[in-house]
Design an enzyme around this catalytic site. Structure first.
Site, mmCIF file in Angstrom:
data_model
loop_
_atom_site.group_PDB
_atom_site.id
_atom_site.type_symbol
_atom_site.label_atom_id
_atom_site.label_comp_id
_atom_site.label_asym_id
_atom_site.label_seq_id
_atom_site.Cartn_x
_atom_site.Cartn_y
_atom_site.Cartn_z
ATOM 1 N N VAL A 11 0.834 -1.212 0.000
ATOM 2 C CA VAL A 11 0.000 0.000 0.000
ATOM 3 C C VAL A 11 0.864 1.255 0.000
ATOM 4 O O VAL A 11 0.752 2.116 -0.865
ATOM 5 C CB VAL A 11 -0.955 -0.002 1.213
ATOM 6 C CG1 VAL A 11 -1.756 1.289 1.258
ATOM 7 C CG2 VAL A 11 -1.882 -1.202 1.164
ATOM 8 N N ASP A 30 10.455 3.681 6.155
ATOM 9 C CA ASP A 30 10.327 2.323 6.675
ATOM 10 C C ASP A 30 11.435 2.102 7.696
ATOM 11 O O ASP A 30 12.550 2.601 7.529
ATOM 12 C CB ASP A 30 10.444 1.291 5.537
ATOM 13 C CG ASP A 30 9.749 -0.017 5.896
ATOM 14 O OD1 ASP A 30 8.739 -0.366 5.244
ATOM 15 O OD2 ASP A 30 10.207 -0.665 6.871
ATOM 16 N N GLU A 151 -7.483 2.241 1.081
ATOM 17 C CA GLU A 151 -7.037 1.940 -0.283
ATOM 18 C C GLU A 151 -7.903 0.804 -0.827
ATOM 19 O O GLU A 151 -8.425 0.008 -0.081
ATOM 20 C CB GLU A 151 -5.562 1.537 -0.292
ATOM 21 C CG GLU A 151 -5.168 0.443 0.663
ATOM 22 C CD GLU A 151 -5.475 -0.979 0.181
ATOM 23 O OE1 GLU A 151 -5.575 -1.870 1.034
ATOM 24 O OE2 GLU A 151 -5.646 -1.158 -1.045
ATOM 25 N N LEU A 153 -6.646 -1.127 -3.562
ATOM 26 C CA LEU A 153 -5.688 -1.590 -4.584
ATOM 27 C C LEU A 153 -5.663 -3.111 -4.622
ATOM 28 O O LEU A 153 -5.549 -3.757 -3.594
ATOM 29 C CB LEU A 153 -4.275 -1.074 -4.244
ATOM 30 C CG LEU A 153 -4.130 0.436 -3.992
ATOM 31 C CD1 LEU A 153 -2.680 0.754 -3.633
ATOM 32 C CD2 LEU A 153 -4.600 1.247 -5.190
ATOM 33 N N GLY A 256 -13.504 -20.755 -8.695
ATOM 34 C CA GLY A 256 -12.120 -21.262 -8.669
ATOM 35 C C GLY A 256 -11.825 -21.902 -7.329
ATOM 36 O O GLY A 256 -12.760 -22.331 -6.635
ATOM 37 N N GLY A 260 -7.767 -16.280 -1.587
ATOM 38 C CA GLY A 260 -6.623 -16.118 -0.670
ATOM 39 C C GLY A 260 -6.222 -14.667 -0.637
ATOM 40 O O GLY A 260 -7.043 -13.779 -0.847
ATOM 41 N N CYS A 263 -5.808 -9.820 2.046
ATOM 42 C CA CYS A 263 -6.918 -8.919 2.409
ATOM 43 C C CYS A 263 -8.220 -9.629 2.745
ATOM 44 O O CYS A 263 -8.723 -9.507 3.855
ATOM 45 C CB CYS A 263 -7.135 -7.917 1.282
ATOM 46 S SG CYS A 263 -5.679 -6.939 1.018
ATOM 47 N N LYS A 266 -8.145 -11.719 5.950
ATOM 48 C CA LYS A 266 -7.875 -10.863 7.130
ATOM 49 C C LYS A 266 -9.064 -9.937 7.397
ATOM 50 O O LYS A 266 -9.508 -9.780 8.530
ATOM 51 C CB LYS A 266 -6.606 -10.060 6.845
ATOM 52 C CG LYS A 266 -6.411 -8.800 7.648
ATOM 53 C CD LYS A 266 -5.078 -8.128 7.372
ATOM 54 C CE LYS A 266 -5.048 -7.346 6.079
ATOM 55 N NZ LYS A 266 -5.834 -6.114 6.059
ATOM 56 N N LYS A 324 -3.014 -15.363 -6.635
ATOM 57 C CA LYS A 324 -3.595 -14.841 -7.886
ATOM 58 C C LYS A 324 -2.441 -14.513 -8.810
ATOM 59 O O LYS A 324 -1.283 -14.462 -8.366
ATOM 60 C CB LYS A 324 -4.436 -13.594 -7.602
ATOM 61 C CG LYS A 324 -3.597 -12.450 -7.066
ATOM 62 C CD LYS A 324 -4.393 -11.218 -6.750
ATOM 63 C CE LYS A 324 -4.701 -10.406 -7.968
ATOM 64 N NZ LYS A 324 -5.189 -9.054 -7.642
#
Ligand code: UDX
Length: 432
Positions: A11, A30, A151, A153, A256, A260, A263, A266, A324
């Protein structure tokens, strides 16, 4: 504007790089110095197509900086985005907010002029209130506004999703903050997308509600696929027929394996956790979590059935193991429980994934990474297409396997059943 992105994961890094590309000065922070060093050498630590080129362009233009010095970066910035990880706590459903609060406490002593503090990480509803409470002295002096800006994304499409969002959601009751953020997002808001302002808790909730709904769509079509297999209906027709209804939409209706990623699993768990705290039963989302976990077992049993319950010493090839395509992310990938099960049953497993070898399988003695599709497939008894990478879409299986009676289990319905039948290949797919 001058922005500070705290946390350079999927992110923070993508958002920071894309914000700099539309002209902002961005400091990405970071605490992992090794990560900052590699970023300063133009090396991108995550697999996100197209990111490296935009990163290099903006570093060169002196709009994008990487540092471990949070204090310095915050001082130089007008807006501070909290983009640290909020994984699920061990043995619980709740989101672990320790990094969020650690960063918040560090902000306390670094703010002497007005700044907007934004949670971009996915955080449980009311987290913004808790952050504001920690920074209450600054709030009292009107030196901060705490805003939610979740976000949306998707990994592998994150740049596209940032530059062409369906919506930008801003959660705040501060007109001052709203005005500033409207101008920050002006270059990104196109005709087709909307800048939507709501309350802070509303914005936090929109994120969870959206992800939980997408997970629901997937589990819904996956369960229908089980029924379609029994009654001889093609689930792909159902997805198309349903998707033509504007109220349903055709996206996230591809049957499918279990979903997983970092996101959906969780966020569905975290939403249940918040609801439990407010004594509200979100029974649909609970059943989505249960259904998705059950799917891992169902598809593993399907592998057993395809090989007539004789797994020992069978050569099984996984094409794709990531959750994915176009990502290297293995978090909660459905390949992990399947491969662990097959390994225990004594199958000899080979896997190939375009994003490379996976440490998740390094300790499993019967599991080996092969660096090409052909070396992974030769002499295989069963080829499982787990992830729909483009590289797997036009394979000549007979040429690849070089043996007579092999089987194919296409978990992503990439191939046509009729064509596989004409080729006399023993082919299993999903919901067809
Ligand atoms: C998701 C949300 O899409 C994104 O908006 C949010 O910000 C982060 O979480 P991501 O987890 O990166 O993005 O991947 P996504 O493309 O949503 O796929 C999640 C899982 O659903 C994958 O396992 C994927 O294989 C599965 N999926 C997706 C399906 O099984 N069928 C579909 O039709 C779509």
């Amino acid at each position: 504007m001058k922005l500070c992105m705290i946390g350079t994961g999927y992110v923070g890094l993508v958002s920071g790089v894309c914000f700099s590309d539309v002209g902002n000065i961005v400091y990405c922070v970071d605490k992992d110095k090794k990560k900052i060093d590699s970023l300063n050498n133009g090396i991108v630590p995550i697999y996100e197509p197209g990111l490296e080129e935009i990163l290099k362009r903006n570093r060169k233009a002196k709009r994008l900086f990487f540092t471990s010095d949070l204090n310095e970066a915050v001082k130089k910035s007008d807006i501070v985005f909290i983009c640290v990880g909020t994984p699920t706590k061990k043995k619980s459903n709740s989101a672990d907010l320790k990094h969020v609060f650690t960063v918040t406490k560090q902000l306390k002593k670094n703010i002497s002029k007005y700044k907007i503090i934004i949670t971009k990480s996915t955080v449980p509803v009311t987290t913004g209130d808790k952050i504001e409470q920690i920074l209450r002295n600054l709030k009292k002096k009107k030196l901060i506004d705490v805003v939610s800006n979740p976000e949306f994304l998707r990994e592998g499409e994150a740049i596209r999703d940032f530059i062409y969002p369906d919506r930008v959601v801003i959660g705040t009751d501060s007109n001052k903050a709203n005005k500033i953020l409207k101008s920050l997002y002006l270059p990104i808001i196109k005709k087709s997308s909307r800048y939507f302002k709501t309350s802070r808790r509303g914005a936090e909730m929109i994120k969870y509600a959206s992800n939980a709904f997408l997970a629901t769509k997937i589990s819904y079509i996956n369960e229908l696929a089980n029924l379609c297999e029994k009654i001889g209906v093609n689930i792909q027709d159902i997805s198309i027929g349903m998707g033509l209804d504007q109220r349903i939409g055709d996206r996230f209706l591809r049957a499918g394996p279990a979903y997983g990623g970092s996101c959906f699993p969780k966020d569905t768990r975290a939403l249940i956790d918040v609801a439990d705290k407010y004594k509200t039963d979100l029974s649909i989302i609970k059943s989505v979590i249960k259904s998705n976990n059950q799917r891992k077992i169902t598809l593993t049993k399907r592998i057993d059935k395809i090989l007539n319950n004789r797994l020992k010493n069978k050569n099984i090839t996984f094409l794709g193991v990531t959750f994915k395509p176009n990502t290297d992310d293995m978090r909660e990938a459905s390949s992990i429980p399947m491969i662990n099960y097959l390994n225990k049953k004594g199958s000899k497993i080979r896997y190939y994934d375009p994003s490379g070898r996976k440490m998740e399988f390094d300790k499993l003695k019967n599991v080996k990474f092969y660096s090409s599709i052909s070396s992974a497939c030769i002499k295989s008894d069963l080829i499982i297409i787990h992830t729909e990478w483009n590289a797997f879409k036009l394979l000549d299986f007979k040429k690849l396997v070089k043996k007579k009676n092999f089987k194919v289990f296409d978990m992503r319905n990439i191939y046509s059943r009729d064509k596989m039948r004409d080729l006399k290949i023993d082919y299993t797919s999903i919901g067809r």
